[in-house]
Design an enzyme around this catalytic site. Sequence first.
Site, PDB file in Angstrom:
ATOM      1  N   ARG A  11     -35.997  -5.514  11.465  1.00 22.14           N
ATOM      2  CA  ARG A  11     -36.425  -5.175  10.246  1.00 22.14           C
ATOM      3  C   ARG A  11     -35.813  -3.714   9.873  1.00 22.14           C
ATOM      4  NH1 ARG A  11     -38.687  -0.737   7.722  1.00 22.14           N
ATOM      5  NH2 ARG A  11     -39.717  -0.397   9.371  1.00 22.14           N
ATOM      6  N   ASP A  12     -36.330  -2.607  10.486  1.00 19.93           N
ATOM      7  CA  ASP A  12     -35.799  -1.215  10.207  1.00 19.93           C
ATOM      8  C   ASP A  12     -34.345  -1.215  10.380  1.00 19.93           C
ATOM      9  OD1 ASP A  12     -36.006   1.388   9.165  1.00 19.93           O
ATOM     10  OD2 ASP A  12     -37.117   2.093  10.900  1.00 19.93           O
ATOM     11  N   HIS A 203     -42.271   6.637  16.019  1.00 18.19           N
ATOM     12  CA  HIS A 203     -41.179   5.716  15.563  1.00 18.19           C
ATOM     13  C   HIS A 203     -40.103   7.046  15.140  1.00 18.19           C
ATOM     14  CE1 HIS A 203     -39.498   2.723  12.480  1.00 18.19           C
ATOM     15  NE2 HIS A 203     -38.998   3.911  12.059  1.00 18.19           N
ATOM     16  N   HIS A 205     -36.046   8.258  14.374  1.00 18.81           N
ATOM     17  CA  HIS A 205     -34.694   8.265  13.991  1.00 18.81           C
ATOM     18  C   HIS A 205     -33.557   9.318  14.915  1.00 18.81           C
ATOM     19  CE1 HIS A 205     -34.986   4.817  10.944  1.00 18.81           C
ATOM     20  NE2 HIS A 205     -36.229   5.079  11.017  1.00 18.81           N
ATOM     21  N   CYS A 236     -32.574   4.263   6.471  1.00 26.31           N
ATOM     22  CA  CYS A 236     -33.653   3.795   5.633  1.00 26.31           C
ATOM     23  C   CYS A 236     -32.986   3.703   4.242  1.00 26.31           C
ATOM     24  CB  CYS A 236     -34.666   4.936   5.682  1.00 26.31           C
ATOM     25  SG  CYS A 236     -35.967   4.692   4.234  1.00 26.31           S
ATOM     26  N   ASN A 245     -32.709   3.930  14.216  1.00 25.34           N
ATOM     27  CA  ASN A 245     -33.623   4.295  15.123  1.00 25.34           C
ATOM     28  C   ASN A 245     -32.943   4.432  16.539  1.00 25.34           C
ATOM     29  OD1 ASN A 245     -34.436   1.644  13.163  1.00 25.34           O
ATOM     30  ND2 ASN A 245     -36.212   3.009  13.690  1.00 25.34           N
TER      31      ASN A 245
END
Length: 301
Positions: A11-12, A203, A205, A236, A245
């Site tokens: 996903r990310d 979470h 990055h 993002c 990430n």
Amino acid sequence: MKVDLVEVGPRDGLQSEGVILPTAAKVEMIGRLVAAGLRRIEVASFVNPKRVPQMADAEALFAALPRRDDVSYIGLVLNRKGYERARAAGCEAIGMAVVASETFNRRNQGVGTEESMAAWAEIAREARAAGLAPNVTISTAFGCPFEGEVDPRRVIELALRCAESGPVEIALADTIGAAVPTQVAELFAALRDELPGMPLRAHFHNTRNTGLANVYAAVAAGVRAIDASVGGIGGCPFAPAATGNVPTEDVLYMLNRMGIETGVSIDGLIETARWLEPRIGKPVPGMLVKAGDFPRPRVAV
Ligand code: ZN
């Protein structure tokens, strides 16, 4: 000590890549991640496909995934409509995001933070009633690309209000990769004081190369679930210059060498990151893919 690695690459990670992976390739990627031992995987977001084209196949992807009792596939949602889609698609776990900074919330989700908070309360209630596990992430908890510094008191206030709706876990996200370890330690310690017993997730990055240091600080502060993406892919689409990430295999290397259990195979992750490179048309940013594990398996001479 055990830490859950929550894989967010499908996903990310993928959502910011220029190449749209076919659904079958995503199914293979997720199958490889499960085979490597990952048990919580954020598979897709249920958002407007015009805004995030990589996620247009979310329903088809969920329909094609092999189901296992010990694997939880997480669907990310930003509003009620997304939740309805995620539930219909068969997600076991629902992740919702609210943003600590108003400008980012408006740019990312198209409404203000208060509207997202109201949506979270409704989604959490309905998800629980439907037997799904709702978790919530507070985004831009360590800095906003539009508003700059984010007041830690604001983050705590939102977390306390989110907790009223009964999440299975609360995450703080460094959406743009601005955090440093002291900030991570302080904010998570404050959150633990306010919400003793609430499972916490982090979470990060790696935009400014502080990602792994921040993971260390979070684990030391009592966080027991870490989001990461295989190979360190991602960014993002709505945060200028945000990079990937923290790479799952790089985080795993650090945790392995610290004696922390995850149940995940580093070889399986490195192989998956290498498998991914030709499919996204570029090398992944992770370091383990280049350097390999240590100590290396002994070679017979
Ligand atoms: Zn992210």
